[in-house]
Enzyme design. Structure first.
Site, PDB file in Angstrom:
ATOM      1  N   ASP A  99       0.885  -1.259   0.019  1.00 45.09           N
ATOM      2  CA  ASP A  99      -0.184  -0.220  -0.102  1.00 45.09           C
ATOM      3  C   ASP A  99       0.902   1.163   0.077  1.00 45.09           C
ATOM      4  OD1 ASP A  99      -2.515   1.463   0.144  1.00 45.09           O
ATOM      5  OD2 ASP A  99      -2.324   1.464   2.361  1.00 45.09           O
ATOM      6  N   HIS A 100       0.546   2.282  -0.682  1.00 42.83           N
ATOM      7  CA  HIS A 100       1.361   3.671  -0.990  1.00 42.83           C
ATOM      8  C   HIS A 100       2.886   3.425  -1.143  1.00 42.83           C
ATOM      9  CE1 HIS A 100      -2.222   6.035  -0.242  1.00 42.83           C
ATOM     10  NE2 HIS A 100      -2.605   5.147   0.526  1.00 42.83           N
ATOM     11  N   ALA A 229     -11.701   4.517   2.517  1.00 43.30           N
ATOM     12  CA  ALA A 229     -13.011   4.318   2.595  1.00 43.30           C
ATOM     13  C   ALA A 229     -13.489   3.656   3.957  1.00 43.30           C
ATOM     14  CB  ALA A 229     -13.276   3.219   1.293  1.00 43.30           C
ATOM     15  N   SER A 230     -12.634   3.874   5.076  1.00 42.71           N
ATOM     16  CA  SER A 230     -13.270   3.664   6.392  1.00 42.71           C
ATOM     17  C   SER A 230     -14.270   4.410   6.832  1.00 42.71           C
ATOM     18  CB  SER A 230     -12.029   3.720   7.471  1.00 42.71           C
ATOM     19  OG  SER A 230     -11.368   2.637   7.390  1.00 42.71           O
ATOM     20  N   ASN A 270     -10.089   0.377  -0.057  1.00 41.84           N
ATOM     21  CA  ASN A 270      -9.072   0.249   0.901  1.00 41.84           C
ATOM     22  C   ASN A 270      -9.900   0.544   2.345  1.00 41.84           C
ATOM     23  OD1 ASN A 270      -7.486  -0.234  -1.075  1.00 41.84           O
ATOM     24  ND2 ASN A 270      -5.886   1.528  -0.569  1.00 41.84           N
ATOM     25  N   ASP A 272      -8.593   0.807   6.437  1.00 41.23           N
ATOM     26  CA  ASP A 272      -7.520   0.539   7.573  1.00 41.23           C
ATOM     27  C   ASP A 272      -8.146   1.246   9.032  1.00 41.23           C
ATOM     28  OD1 ASP A 272      -5.435   0.501   9.304  1.00 41.23           O
ATOM     29  OD2 ASP A 272      -4.013   1.685   7.808  1.00 41.23           O
ATOM     30  N   SER A 273      -8.455   2.442   8.831  1.00 42.09           N
ATOM     31  CA  SER A 273      -9.052   2.902  10.195  1.00 42.09           C
ATOM     32  C   SER A 273      -9.929   2.017  10.996  1.00 42.09           C
ATOM     33  CB  SER A 273      -9.479   4.416  10.047  1.00 42.09           C
ATOM     34  OG  SER A 273      -8.396   5.175   9.278  1.00 42.09           O
TER      35      SER A 273
HETATM   36  P1  13P Z   1      -8.768   4.742   5.843  1.00 41.80           P
HETATM   37  O1  13P Z   1      -7.696   5.252   6.706  1.00 41.80           O
HETATM   38  O2  13P Z   1     -10.112   5.387   5.632  1.00 41.80           O
HETATM   39  O3  13P Z   1      -9.055   3.047   6.347  1.00 41.80           O
HETATM   40  O4  13P Z   1      -8.175   4.548   4.248  1.00 41.80           O
HETATM   41  C1  13P Z   1      -7.001   3.409   4.234  1.00 41.80           C
HETATM   42  C2  13P Z   1      -6.467   3.462   3.002  1.00 41.80           C
HETATM   43  O5  13P Z   1      -6.858   4.097   2.116  1.00 41.80           O
HETATM   44  C3  13P Z   1      -5.338   2.664   2.712  1.00 41.80           C
HETATM   45  O6  13P Z   1      -4.460   2.777   1.819  1.00 41.80           O
HETATM   46  O1  G3H Z   2      -3.277   4.900   3.671  1.00 42.89           O
HETATM   47  C1  G3H Z   2      -2.447   4.684   4.583  1.00 42.89           C
HETATM   48  C2  G3H Z   2      -2.837   3.472   5.764  1.00 42.89           C
HETATM   49  O2  G3H Z   2      -3.911   3.762   6.239  1.00 42.89           O
HETATM   50  C3  G3H Z   2      -1.403   3.051   6.210  1.00 42.89           C
HETATM   51  O3  G3H Z   2      -1.139   3.936   7.454  1.00 42.89           O
HETATM   52  O4  G3H Z   2       1.267   4.098   7.307  1.00 42.89           O
HETATM   53  O5  G3H Z   2       0.064   4.316   9.579  1.00 42.89           O
HETATM   54  O6  G3H Z   2       0.401   2.064   8.408  1.00 42.89           O
HETATM   55  P1  G3H Z   2       0.082   3.543   8.294  1.00 42.89           P
HETATM   56 ZN    ZN Z   3      -4.660   5.067   0.972  1.00 40.41          ZN
END
Ligand code: 13P
Ligand code: G3H
Ligand code: ZN
Length: 320
Positions: A99-100, A229-230, A270, A272-273
């Site tokens: 990711d990223h 997308a959280s 996506n 994560d949060s």
């Molecule tokens: P959220 O912070 O909305 O979960 O997004 C996660 C994300 O885009 C990871 O690449």
């Molecule tokens: O888009 C970013 C993700 O939520 C990753 O976050 O770098 O804190 O693991 P992180």
């Molecule tokens: Zn992201």
């Protein structure tokens, strides 16, 4: 101290005979079924188990994605080893995605380690520099058969070390040129979603479905990706605050509203949060309700079960 210096080739040798799917395969599945594949950020065993067992029960594919922050926390060999164990434990297809990715080198390292997909995030660069670095990653990924996600526009919020105050929406007029010149498998677009739990200053933010539609019309055969997308699950924010936390002014976009992006070409979502909030909410509640407990298996097990329920709901909404 966590040992992170296992030779990477050793990990690769372990991975290469196993059956991770590519993101491209999963996106094809999503396109055919007019659904989206959820991509969950993971950084420990409990999250990986929660996500994979939820997907196995619902019976849909998923993407496990790993950020630079996750790599720094757990170390590549541990993460790859955990994913390897997970794919042996379930029946559903799983892809492993960076990711990223912020440089060619990190993408190369992940591809060499057996990841079946990487994101090269050149969204902060000039248009031409974004194309140059993305094409370089695409060319390298061809050697391993992996997929590559690019990004155009800037998504608001905190992502890795980069903070974007506001969204810079993706410009529909350039997406076809970008996809043609880079050869990316999929494209992350900025239409008003944002990273993190503090995405918006007020509730009920709107998404620019009009921009999404224009993008889709320009590149109808390219799967689109929704970052940020959280939904900032209100129930979990409440639970955190009820049990001593202080998460104030945290708002997201509801899952049903996000799902409207799927018929407009979004095939990867996506998250994560929401996993972090769910994990934290259950831990806080558990500690408050069981002050005499001190076995990590008890409280981590409760948090893992709570995340699993959240993931099942996401998969039912976006993938089933
Ligand atoms: P959220 O912070 O909305 O979960 O997004 C996660 C994300 O885009 C990871 O690449
Ligand atoms: O888009 C970013 C993700 O939520 C990753 O976050 O770098 O804190 O693991 P992180
Ligand atoms: Zn992201």
């Amino acid at each position: 101290m966590i040992c992170t210096n296992i030779p990477i080739m050793l990990v690769y040798n372990y991975m290469k005979n196993k059956k991770l799917s590519t993101v491209a395969e999963l996106l094809q599945w999503a396109t055919k079924n007019n659904r989206a594949v959820c991509a969950f950020n993971v950084n420990n065993m409990e999250l990986i188990q929660a996500v994979t067992s939820a997907a196995d029960e619902i019976g849909v594919p998923i993407i496990l994605q790993i950020s630079k922050g996750a790599r720094n926390y757990a170390g590549m060999p541990f993460l790859v080893g955990l994913v390897e164990s997970a794919i042996q434990s379930v029946k559903i297809p799983i892809a492993l995605h960076l990711d990223h990715g912020d440089s060619f080198e990190i993408c190369k390292e992940c591809l060499d380690a057996g990841f079946t997909s990487v994101m090269i995030d050149g969204s902060h660069l000039s248009y031409e520099d974004n194309i140059t670095i993305t094409k370089r990653v695409v060319d390298y990924a061809k050697k391993t058969g992996a997929s590559v996600e690019g990004e155009l526009g800037q998504i608001a919020g905190i992502e890795e070390h980069v903070v974007n105050e506001k969204s810079l929406y993706t410009e529909p007029s350039v997406v076809a040129d970008y996809v043609k010149r880079t050869g990316v498998t999929s494209l992350a677009v900025s239409i008003g979603t944002a990273h993190g739990a503090f995405k918006y200053k007020a509730p009920n933010p709107t998404l620019r479905f009009d921009i999404l539609e224009q993008i889709r019309d320009q590149i109808p055969n390219t799967p689109l990706v929704l970052h940020g997308a959280s939904s900032v699950t209100p129930g979990d924010v409440e639970l955190i605050n009820k049990h001593g936390g202080k998460i104030k002014n945290a708002y997201g976009i509801g899952e049903e509203n996000l799902a409207k992006a799927i018929p407009l070409g979004v095939r990867k979502i996506n998250i994560d949060s929401d996993l972090r909030l769910a994990f934290t909410a259950k831990l806080r509640e558990y500690f408050n309700q069981n002050p005499e407990h001190f076995d990590p298996r008890q409280y981590l097990g409760a948090a893992r079960a709570h995340v699993k329920e959240l993931v099942k709901r996401k998969l039912e909404t976006f993938s089933q």
